[in-house]
Enzyme design. Structure first.
Site, PDB file in Angstrom:
ATOM      1  N   HIS A  71      32.058  45.322  36.323  1.00  0.00           N
ATOM      2  CA  HIS A  71      31.052  45.012  35.310  1.00  0.00           C
ATOM      3  C   HIS A  71      30.668  46.182  34.418  1.00  0.00           C
ATOM      4  CE1 HIS A  71      29.284  40.933  36.773  1.00  0.00           C
ATOM      5  NE2 HIS A  71      30.605  40.972  36.895  1.00  0.00           N
ATOM      6  N   ASN A  73      36.779  35.401  40.457  1.00  0.00           N
ATOM      7  CA  ASN A  73      36.327  34.981  41.780  1.00  0.00           C
ATOM      8  C   ASN A  73      35.134  34.030  41.717  1.00  0.00           C
ATOM      9  OD1 ASN A  73      34.990  37.444  40.827  1.00  0.00           O
ATOM     10  ND2 ASN A  73      33.828  37.368  42.727  1.00  0.00           N
ATOM     11  N   HIS A  74      34.411  34.006  40.601  1.00  0.00           N
ATOM     12  CA  HIS A  74      33.264  33.109  40.486  1.00  0.00           C
ATOM     13  C   HIS A  74      33.655  31.721  40.003  1.00  0.00           C
ATOM     14  CE1 HIS A  74      29.543  35.590  41.100  1.00  0.00           C
ATOM     15  NE2 HIS A  74      30.458  36.537  41.065  1.00  0.00           N
TER      16      HIS A  74
END
Length: 614
Positions: free
Chosen positions: A244, A126-127
């Site tokens: 994460h 998504n980044h």
């Protein structure tokens, strides 16, 4: 310690893959202390690939922290990849599937103009998803230069069909399915509608099936994550990016019939938020595969900055009964906790010379009442040069007891400080904020969904024009809605605007985006207000009109060097016949301008009253 292959495994038939995810190159790259952390960790990942002599490197998305990396970030990334992945070592993996279908170009190690020793295969997250004209991702840039083999990119969001990358080494065959990031709500809906298909090979029993995806795995609300239950059962291994916290365990196994697949969650290689999950040890993973048997080995990263996270509940601590102020006693107590955390961080250091020296420390503190609160920025200055994050060591949250919940009213004021802490992303925080504001301060025209998506595109994709398009699209949509109505009074206009907003809020996500883009792309249409209408005849009839008679206009024209108002004769004295539609349009334009000015003024007054505690 890496587990060796079984004695029956021959090296010619054993595939070795290094797995990593969420590298976030460029995170805080302008920070004097933490700016190099992401690059140091990425270099260690690639050095481990060389150390264990893998056949290829598989990344689970978010190689970059921004969709538009800075030139410095791209330069460092290119430098590291060339240092570790280029060379003359022969590649023992044969690619059997259509390369143009999988990667849109020839895989880099088969390019006669390149010498690749350790190929990188990656989906986007998504980044680093595609953005802007042509939907170009930063991975597209790395792909066209031969640095990375980019797969799993989608352009049709109404249906997803995944064709695997087919690779073979000796008698070991791998079908690799890539599913780059899609919005969780959209992908969840596609799974529910059976519109996500994965091509299954006819001789599937001979292949080891791997899926790599980048989505929410933890339950973050209805349709805001991807349950493992919706994934196909024929998969042998799922590599899950985006989350994460590292959840990898040493495994030596073979998938048996009617068993679920194994999930590998590598986690990030750099802490991008000071949350408890980021404080877990960071890893990449070595996969050794022989036919249908496999070994998973976690490889701890030794160059990651130490991070200690602790939770402190002040009501459970003995702060003493000294005569000093209570908040000073609290500060003294928390200073001791931070010093303990620094000592703990020093004990877990790996000894690698490249590991950053200053640790990250975060205390999540629950306090009982305002007398225990204090200035956290000033508190952090006591640890300059001792920790990497002196400005955000503490996060203070008001402790909420059960009896307090029962005494509160049904409509409870939202603690935005706590909401900021608990929000998974900026979109969630904005939705919480807009739901909490009083009715009189809520958005009258703009759709909250469109605003939150615009913020996401601006922060992650660096789309500088997104706010202009969204605001212009909403404004034009609202004006069109009013022109189609017969509203004339201010109350009628407000009612129609409310209906317009309700219709936008109820619109499907894709349709809403299309409506806004279509409205914003239309050429502007100037609607003349009353000031531009010929009013000279009114001044002739009444002598004064609205204070804009012939004399006033002529004087104004001469004073500014504009002679048109004085030179042109007034039109026919017969008054113009105005239809309700035209009148509504004129009133609407003036009303919207006044509303915008009023709300801008109100936001400036209210901005000083909103304080989000860290």
């Amino acid at each position: 310690m890496v587990q060796n292959e079984s004695e029956t495994w021959s090296s010619e038939d054993t595939l070795r893959v290094l797995i990593a995810s969420d590298i976030h190159l460029g995170y805080l790259e302008n920070d004097a202390v933490r700016g190099e952390d992401s690059f140091i960790a990425f270099e260690e990942v690639l050095s481990l690939a060389v150390q264990y002599d893998v056949d290829f490197i598989l990344l689970g998305g978010d190689l970059f922290d921004h969709a538009k990396p800075s030139p410095s970030c791209m330069y460092k990334c290119t430098e590291i990849i060339r240092k570790y992945c280029f060379g003359d070592k022969p590649i023992g993996v044969e690619l059997l599937s259509d390369q143009l279908q999988n990667f849109s170009r020839v895989i880099n190690y088969e390019d006669p103009n390149l010498n690749i020793s350790y190929p990188i295969l990656s989906i986007h997250g998504n980044h680093d998803d595609p953005v802007g004209q042509g939907s170009i991702s930063s991975l597209d840039i790395l792909s066209i230069t031969g640095l990375v083999n980019y797969f799993g990119k989608w352009s049709d969001y109404t249906q997803v069909r995944v064709s695997p990358v087919l690779m073979q080494k000796g008698e070991t065959k791998v079908s690799l399915y890539g599913l780059s990031h899609l919005k969780d709500q959209r992908l969840s809906r596609l799974f529910g509608e059976k519109k996500v298909e994965m091509d299954l090979l006819e001789d599937n029993n001979d292949w080891f099936n791997i899926l790599v995806l980048h989505q929410n795995r933890a339950d973050r609300g209805h349709s805001n994550y991807i349950p493992e239950s919706v994934l196909p059962k024929f998969l042998d291994l799922v590599i899950w990016g985006h989350e994460h916290d590292s959840q990898v365990f040493a495994i030596k196994d073979i998938k048996r019939e009617n068993e679920n697949f194994c999930v590998v969650q590598p986690g990030s290689t750099v802490a991008t938020s000071l949350a408890a999950g980021e404080a877990l040890p960071k890893h990449c993973v070595l996969l050794q595969l022989h036919k249908k048997e496999y070994i998973l080995t976690p490889l701890p990263l030794k160059t990651v900055r130490p991070f200690i996270f602790k939770t402190v509940v002040l009501s459970e601590e003995n702060l003493g009964e000294d005569n000093i102020k209570e908040n000073e006693r609290v500060q003294s107590f928390l200073k001791g906790k931070v010093e303990e955390a620094i000592e703990e961080a020093n004990k877990i250091r790996s000894g690698d010379p490249k590991q950053p020296k200053l640790p990250l420390v975060r205390l999540s503190v629950f306090y009982e009442h305002e007398g225990q609160d204090f200035n956290r920025i000033r508190f952090g200055q006591n640890f300059n040069g001792m920790v990497a994050n002196p400005n955000d060591i503490l996060i203070m949250k008001r402790e909420k007891k059960i009896r307090e919940h029962k005494e509160k009213e049904e409509v409870e004021e939202v603690d935005m400080g706590r909401a900021a802490v608990e929000a998974n992303d900026v979109e969630s925080l904005l939705r919480t904020y807009y739901a909490a504001v009083p009715p009189e301060k809520r958005l009258a025209v703009l759709s909250v969904r469109a605003i939150t998506e615009a913020v996401r595109d601006f922060t992650l994709k660096r789309d500088d024009g997104v706010f202009r398009r969204v605001l212009e699209g909403h404004r034009r949509r609202c004006v069109d809605f009013l022109l189609e109505s017969t509203a004339e009074t201010e109350d009628e206009v407000k009612q129609q605007i409310r209906l317009c907003k309700e219709s936008l809020d109820a619109t499907d996500e894709e349709q809403l985006k299309g409506i806004i883009e279509k409205a914003a792309s239309r050429p502007k249409v100037v609607v003349e207000s009353d000031e531009s209408e010929p009013e000279l005849e009114q001044s002739t009839e009444s002598g004064r009109g609205r204070g804009r008679g012939t004399r006033g206009r002529a004087a104004r024209g001469r004073g500014r060097g504009r002679g048109r108002a004085a030179a042109v004769e007034p039109p026919s004295p017969s008054p113009e016949r105005r239809t309700p539609r035209r009148s509504a349009a004129q009133k609407t334009t003036m009303w919207l301008q006044n509303l915008t000015a009023e709300r801008s003024s109100r936001r400036r007054r209210d901005s000083s009253e909103i304080e989000i505690s860290d």
